[in-house]
Scaffold this motif. Structure first.
Motif, PDB file in Angstrom:
ATOM      1  N   ASP A 108      26.607  31.592  49.670  1.00  0.00           N
ATOM      2  CA  ASP A 108      27.106  30.931  48.467  1.00  0.00           C
ATOM      3  C   ASP A 108      27.962  31.916  47.666  1.00  0.00           C
ATOM      4  O   ASP A 108      27.441  32.836  47.029  1.00  0.00           O
ATOM      5  CB  ASP A 108      25.930  30.440  47.624  1.00  0.00           C
ATOM      6  CG  ASP A 108      26.358  29.588  46.434  1.00  0.00           C
ATOM      7  OD1 ASP A 108      27.445  29.821  45.897  1.00  0.00           O
ATOM      8  OD2 ASP A 108      25.582  28.687  46.044  1.00  0.00           O
ATOM      9  N   SER A 109      29.267  31.717  47.672  1.00  0.00           N
ATOM     10  CA  SER A 109      30.171  32.660  47.007  1.00  0.00           C
ATOM     11  C   SER A 109      29.963  32.685  45.497  1.00  0.00           C
ATOM     12  O   SER A 109      30.079  33.743  44.865  1.00  0.00           O
ATOM     13  CB  SER A 109      31.630  32.322  47.337  1.00  0.00           C
ATOM     14  OG  SER A 109      31.946  31.018  46.879  1.00  0.00           O
ATOM     15  N   ALA A 110      29.673  31.535  44.899  1.00  0.00           N
ATOM     16  CA  ALA A 110      29.447  31.499  43.453  1.00  0.00           C
ATOM     17  C   ALA A 110      28.204  32.298  43.081  1.00  0.00           C
ATOM     18  O   ALA A 110      28.210  33.065  42.111  1.00  0.00           O
ATOM     19  CB  ALA A 110      29.306  30.051  42.986  1.00  0.00           C
ATOM     20  N   TYR A 111      27.148  32.132  43.850  1.00  0.00           N
ATOM     21  CA  TYR A 111      25.923  32.896  43.603  1.00  0.00           C
ATOM     22  C   TYR A 111      26.180  34.381  43.833  1.00  0.00           C
ATOM     23  O   TYR A 111      25.692  35.231  43.086  1.00  0.00           O
ATOM     24  CB  TYR A 111      24.811  32.404  44.531  1.00  0.00           C
ATOM     25  CG  TYR A 111      23.481  33.087  44.296  1.00  0.00           C
ATOM     26  CD1 TYR A 111      22.612  32.626  43.317  1.00  0.00           C
ATOM     27  CD2 TYR A 111      23.101  34.192  45.043  1.00  0.00           C
ATOM     28  CE1 TYR A 111      21.390  33.251  43.088  1.00  0.00           C
ATOM     29  CE2 TYR A 111      21.887  34.822  44.825  1.00  0.00           C
ATOM     30  CZ  TYR A 111      21.033  34.344  43.852  1.00  0.00           C
ATOM     31  OH  TYR A 111      19.841  34.967  43.624  1.00  0.00           O
ATOM     32  N   ASP A 113      28.983  36.130  43.497  1.00  0.00           N
ATOM     33  CA  ASP A 113      29.724  36.755  42.401  1.00  0.00           C
ATOM     34  C   ASP A 113      28.897  36.849  41.126  1.00  0.00           C
ATOM     35  O   ASP A 113      29.108  37.732  40.298  1.00  0.00           O
ATOM     36  CB  ASP A 113      31.018  35.985  42.135  1.00  0.00           C
ATOM     37  CG  ASP A 113      32.094  36.282  43.165  1.00  0.00           C
ATOM     38  OD1 ASP A 113      32.069  37.389  43.733  1.00  0.00           O
ATOM     39  OD2 ASP A 113      32.940  35.417  43.419  1.00  0.00           O
ATOM     40  N   LYS A 114      27.946  35.927  40.971  1.00  0.00           N
ATOM     41  CA  LYS A 114      27.052  35.994  39.809  1.00  0.00           C
ATOM     42  C   LYS A 114      26.060  37.133  39.962  1.00  0.00           C
ATOM     43  O   LYS A 114      25.703  37.805  38.982  1.00  0.00           O
ATOM     44  CB  LYS A 114      26.315  34.664  39.652  1.00  0.00           C
ATOM     45  CG  LYS A 114      25.350  34.611  38.483  1.00  0.00           C
ATOM     46  CD  LYS A 114      24.668  33.260  38.400  1.00  0.00           C
ATOM     47  CE  LYS A 114      23.680  33.210  37.236  1.00  0.00           C
ATOM     48  NZ  LYS A 114      22.984  31.905  37.153  1.00  0.00           N
ATOM     49  N   THR A 121      36.173  39.962  44.771  1.00  0.00           N
ATOM     50  CA  THR A 121      36.768  39.094  43.747  1.00  0.00           C
ATOM     51  C   THR A 121      36.874  39.803  42.406  1.00  0.00           C
ATOM     52  O   THR A 121      37.911  39.747  41.731  1.00  0.00           O
ATOM     53  CB  THR A 121      35.932  37.811  43.580  1.00  0.00           C
ATOM     54  OG1 THR A 121      35.950  37.080  44.803  1.00  0.00           O
ATOM     55  CG2 THR A 121      36.486  36.936  42.461  1.00  0.00           C
TER      56      THR A 121
END
Length: 274
Positions: A108-111, A113-114, A121
């Protein structure tokens, strides 16, 4: 092709100065008598590494608000920041992920980066964009170390390299530079070899020699691939700012063929300048 010499008016900011390429960039700039300012999160490390021969400014390209003092009055910026292409300790997870969280990070890219502070990124896309935004309007050159494969992300081995978005992020960094209107040179090296150097000794860096016996090959259009010596990449970063004709150029760099006694950068650049 006419070259430009260092002068007292030149002040070069190096971002990523304590990394494998950045260390050698700083050493080569000092060798050519440029004034050098380094942007770092660890001022003690930087001061010791370069024997207090550079100006050290504390800042973080991921935080735009920390960059104004670093970019003030600089004439050139050489950006050789970066992180690993795949999740690692360098992504600065806090706290260290457990097995379930690692699964989320990989899927999960969003997770991802979080959870991590130092992903491609955040470094190669947002960080470079921040540095561009903070650059003075009269900057003479913005040099960026990108990567081969930017335009071949659907081909092997670059699709594997880009599994976690490092080439996507590098491309966004390139676009921020190109669209800024600043004079630039973008260098896309192949897979980096030689170093990084851990002695943190300026004299050692000044004597650094490529471990192989291969020459330097430059290309355009993202058509070549291979290994690239960090030493030669660093040399290209410094040499390109000496030649006005390299402004606005994007080129790839790999090491191939027999290595001559000396690399003739003027001749190499003249072959790629359109």
């Amino acid at each position: 092709m006419t070259s430009v010499k260092a002068s007292e008016e030149n002040l070069v900011l190096v971002a990523g100065a304590t990394g494998g390429v950045g260390q050698i960039v700083v050493a080569k700039l000092l060798e050519k008598e440029f004034k050098v300012r380094v942007l770092t999160r660890n001022p003690t490390k930087a001061a010791n590494m370069f024997n207090n021969k550079v100006e050290v400014v504390v800042g973080d390209i991921r935080e735009l608000s920390t960059l104004s003092s670093a970019t003030q009055d600089v004439t050139h910026i050489i950006c050789c920041t970066g992180t690993t292409a795949f999740p690692s300790a360098r992504w600065e997870f806090d706290p260290q992920p457990n097995l379930i969280e690692w699964g989320m990070i990989f899927s999960d890219s969003a997770y991802r980066d979080k959870k991590a502070k130092n992903t491609p990124t955040k470094v190669d896309a947002q960080g470079v964009s921040n540095l561009v935004a903070a650059a003075p309007h009269n900057l003479q050159r913005f040099v960026f170390v990108s990567s081969c494969g930017i335009l071949r992300k659907n081909q092997l081995p670059f699709n594997i390299l880009n599994a976690f978005g490092v080439l996507d992020a590098k491309q966004k960094g390139e676009e921020a530079i190109i669209n800024s209107g600043l004079p630039y040179t973008i260098i896309r090296p192949g897979r980096l070899i030689d170093g990084p150097y851990t002695s943190y000794d300026l004299n050692t860096l000044l004597r650094a020699k490529t471990g192989g016996k291969l020459g330097v090959v430059l290309g355009t259009g993202d058509t070549i691939a291979g290994d690239a010596s960090r030493i030669d990449v660093a040399a290209a970063c410094v040499e390109c700012i000496l030649y006005p004709s390299t402004e606005g150029q994007i080129f790839e760099l790999v090491n191939k063929g027999a290595r001559p006694p000396a690399i003739e950068w003027e001749k190499l650049f003249s072959q790629i300048v359109s």
